[in-house]
Motif scaffolding. Sequence first.
Motif, PDB file in Angstrom:
ATOM      1  N   HIS A  56      36.457  28.428  25.649  1.00  0.00           N
ATOM      2  CA  HIS A  56      37.121  28.446  26.951  1.00  0.00           C
ATOM      3  C   HIS A  56      36.633  29.641  27.782  1.00  0.00           C
ATOM      4  CE1 HIS A  56      41.223  27.874  29.149  1.00  0.00           C
ATOM      5  NE2 HIS A  56      40.260  28.191  29.979  1.00  0.00           N
ATOM      6  N   ASP A  57      36.534  30.799  27.141  1.00  0.00           N
ATOM      7  CA  ASP A  57      36.099  31.978  27.881  1.00  0.00           C
ATOM      8  C   ASP A  57      34.650  31.848  28.348  1.00  0.00           C
ATOM      9  OD1 ASP A  57      38.467  33.316  27.798  1.00  0.00           O
ATOM     10  OD2 ASP A  57      37.530  35.212  27.232  1.00  0.00           O
TER      11      ASP A  57
ATOM     12  N   LYS B 217      34.627  29.638  31.217  1.00  0.00           N
ATOM     13  CA  LYS B 217      35.115  30.317  32.417  1.00  0.00           C
ATOM     14  C   LYS B 217      34.002  31.136  33.051  1.00  0.00           C
ATOM     15  CE  LYS B 217      39.088  31.947  30.659  1.00  0.00           C
ATOM     16  NZ  LYS B 217      40.322  32.740  30.550  1.00  0.00           N
TER      17      LYS B 217
ATOM     18  N   ASN C 152      39.247  22.381  35.751  1.00  0.00           N
ATOM     19  CA  ASN C 152      40.440  22.173  34.934  1.00  0.00           C
ATOM     20  C   ASN C 152      40.352  23.003  33.655  1.00  0.00           C
ATOM     21  OD1 ASN C 152      42.337  21.122  33.095  1.00  0.00           O
ATOM     22  ND2 ASN C 152      42.445  19.272  34.334  1.00  0.00           N
ATOM     23  N   SER C 153      41.416  23.765  33.375  1.00  0.00           N
ATOM     24  CA  SER C 153      41.304  24.676  32.238  1.00  0.00           C
ATOM     25  C   SER C 153      41.263  23.922  30.907  1.00  0.00           C
ATOM     26  CB  SER C 153      42.429  25.704  32.260  1.00  0.00           C
ATOM     27  OG  SER C 153      43.611  25.121  31.808  1.00  0.00           O
ATOM     28  N   ASP C 154      41.848  22.737  30.827  1.00  0.00           N
ATOM     29  CA  ASP C 154      41.773  21.994  29.571  1.00  0.00           C
ATOM     30  C   ASP C 154      40.356  21.516  29.273  1.00  0.00           C
ATOM     31  OD1 ASP C 154      44.452  22.319  29.229  1.00  0.00           O
ATOM     32  OD2 ASP C 154      44.990  20.441  30.205  1.00  0.00           O
TER      33      ASP C 154
ATOM     34  N   LYS D  36      37.697  23.039  29.866  1.00  0.00           N
ATOM     35  CA  LYS D  36      36.851  24.140  29.396  1.00  0.00           C
ATOM     36  C   LYS D  36      36.921  24.286  27.882  1.00  0.00           C
ATOM     37  CE  LYS D  36      37.302  27.019  33.545  1.00  0.00           C
ATOM     38  NZ  LYS D  36      38.686  26.843  34.019  1.00  0.00           N
ATOM     39  N   ARG D  37      37.904  23.626  27.264  1.00  0.00           N
ATOM     40  CA  ARG D  37      38.025  23.701  25.811  1.00  0.00           C
ATOM     41  C   ARG D  37      37.434  22.478  25.135  1.00  0.00           C
ATOM     42  NH1 ARG D  37      42.381  26.954  23.803  1.00  0.00           N
ATOM     43  NH2 ARG D  37      42.945  28.434  25.415  1.00  0.00           N
TER      44      ARG D  37
END
Lengths: 179, 446
Positions: free
Chosen positions: B298-299, B302, B362-364, B366-367
Amino acid sequence: MASKVIHALYIDDDVLMDAVKKVREERYHIEEVFCPFPVHGLDKAMGIPHTRLAITSFMYGCVGLTVAILMMNFIMIEDWPQDIGGKPSFSYLENMPAFVPIMFELTVFFAAHLMVITFYMRSRLWPFKKAENPDVRTTDDHFLMEVDAGKHDVNQLTSLLSDTGAVEIKVIDKEEDNH
Amino acid sequence: MYTLSNRLRLFSIILMVVGLIGLVIGFAQRPGSIEEVKQMMASHDAHGGGHGESDTKTYSGNTVHEKDDLEKDTHSGDAHYEHILHQLQNKPWASLYVAAFFFFMIALGVLAFYAIQFAAQAGWSPVLFRVMEAITAYLVPGGLILFVILALSGFHVNHLFIWADPEVVAHDKLIQGKVGWLNGTGFIIRAAIFLGGWLLYRHFAVKYSRKQDEDSEGNKWYKKSFKISAGFLVFFIYTESMMSWDWIMSFDPHWFSTLFGWYVFASLFVSGITTIALITIYLKSKGYMDFVNNSHIHDLAKFMFGISIFWTYLWFSQFMLIWYSNIPEEVTYFITRIEDYNLPFFGMLVMNFIFPLLVLMNSDFKRVNWFVVMAGIVILCGHYIDVYNMVMPATVGKSWFIGISEISAVLLFLGLFLFVVFRALTKAPLLAKGNPYIEESKHFHY
């Protein structure tokens, strides 16, 4: 119908986190936790669904972008075309690079401000609103966990809470409290 | 410990061999004379139809303009074909250069990212350090190859840099004024200093990191890493900027942009971070690196998202000021690209900005590994095209197309990159266990 809730106070966020996990494991319902500062991961531990604020933010951003495009089109192209730096503004597309900073700024402006306002409305906050936190110490250095006693045995619940490291436990009759 | 599978080794060797053969063909297919160019263009027009008209427009890229005018006097009618001949002769060299620089830039971006992790004492990233160290291993062969190409170009063995051609300089007042900086000797000395400094840091940073594993008592080696990383970053930001003037901006020696160094930096940084993410996800999928969780991915995603936007910000800052002021010697840079390179120029914006913006917002997502991989591949292709757009208009002008030499050059360096990086991964355990932040990094989550 009078509903009983239990207020358990903690003085450390790590202890609070463990307590939240334990109380939920025992299948009690945590109504709310009041903290002096945001505790990382508390929302997940409490089982609160993920915030939808990001989605509203995206939509507000789109609105801002649209407003910027329409506004610049009206101001610079339709209403009052000017010749700036040898670039007569008769076409939106040809002058578009000059409008990009405005498009960016209004996107951010709309997204940020409307998101904050949405957040306040969703949290039921407005100017002169009376504070909802049951204990003023939660604005200083205490954490307060509000557990729904419901049909559970109050003594069992209080002993569980004191095991988790609560420094103070109060049983509160909610209906009475509200008046 | 990671072991290089035979399949991967074979795959990278095949890539290198195919790329090398393709490049040899590319070089062999260069037209040798004006007659061949005429023949090629005649056959091209036969199927293309109407293509010739656009070729006879008088407009040409800023750097070749002088040469063009010059030759018009002497060769009159054939000047146009002579011009195209030079462009086509340049083409394999330029595609070799673009690919060599692109893969070198990935390793350099990772080196800068690695140094920043140390200087910032980052707690989330130490589990990725071995991947970063392995990618920077490519700096050694990649840097040497690039140095050889630069030396050949700087001393005018090929015609990539027109400032290296004494005949052009003799008729060009603007380049004459820059000869103090733009000359073969100075060019090579500077390249040696840049590469030497970067490789030196790379050598010691990796050495200290390994030593810290063996002897983590008192974090003696870690403190040394911290110090050289901070020093390196100061050295890097100056040399990276000068490198971008030398190795890229000087393709158009009349043109200059004061934020070019930052622009190239953003490009190499995002390519480097993307490559870290891709290789980490690959290793995870093979069952290595269990200690990397989806918060690390995720990072990285980002960073991919953020630096893509940073790149766009710099691209646009450079573009808008030049577009708005409309000063002829500046704006010609973008006119060449918009007129002759329309598709790669705007296509790169879509690939490097709009695509990562929408996919990684979307942050989800990114995982989700395959999302990151998909976005990463598009970002890497986009930044290849970015380098392509920086180099090609000044070297091959309108005679560009993605042909055998471009694809082969990419395959050659991709093969070399994979071979070097994955071999370097086998040299040390995948977890830098001596790093003082390794526990924090393993438990990193949110």
